[in-house]
Design a protein around this motif. Sequence first.
Motif: not given
Lengths: 150, 104
Positions: A62-65, A123-125, A137, A139, B45-47, B50-51, B54, B58, B84, B86
């Motif tokens: 997973s990645v949040v960007i 998903a937009s978190i 995010e 996944l 860029g990447e947060l 938060y990654t 999550l 999970r 997921t 929010s």
Amino acid sequence: MADLIVLAVFLAVGYVFGRIAEKRHYKSIIKREKQYRHIAAISSRIPPPSQPADASMLVTGSVVISVDYFKRFLASLRTLIGGRIISYESLLDRARREAILRMKQQAESYGADKVFNIKLETASISKSAKGAIGSIEVLAYGTALIPVDR
Amino acid sequence: MIVSNMEIIPGKRITEHLGLVQGSTVRTKHVGRDIMASVKNIFGGELQGYTELLSESREEAVDRMKKQAEAIGANAVVNVRFSTSSVTQGAAELFAYGTAVIME
């Protein structure tokens, strides 16, 4: 006036750093996609009967960007006239590819060579006050088949 | 305990279905992380905070699902799905569910 200057600074900073970050990210994605090519990511629900019975294991990536300020500004202008928002397209593309790569990386660490039944979820978190997408995010998950010696 | 998102387990025969099991968790990061994230929102860029949040939560959700499956005597969970949502700004609910089964 001060507001305008702050806006201009944010836009400039977002433009420069966002561009650098995106270029660097794409470079690294392309490099790692070559590196993990030997792990097949397959979206079939069930492996073919010819597939030998291996151990199975759930793998996730997973990645949040987040998009930069400049692109978000462009996107908000775009909503006035409608049409494609190219800046968000590349954001989603990068996030999906990154998530799949991380999933493959985990599969490799278990010694797997195939991942079946891949599902992608977006998903937009963090929603900003205006309701625009700030960060997303992605996944990716699937079942890795780990060859067992028989 | 085998966890898989396929409907079958290759090479194993599923002898009994025990029904749906689920696990969920709601988590948030401390405010410092949120401030860092809003700064990152300017640069893009990447947060990473938060990654991390999550993927940790999970894992927690999957663990809870496994515990529930164990409690009813299953030895595998198949057809696992994640979801997921929010709940409020900076907090996320992670939900994992699947079918508990007994395999031979």
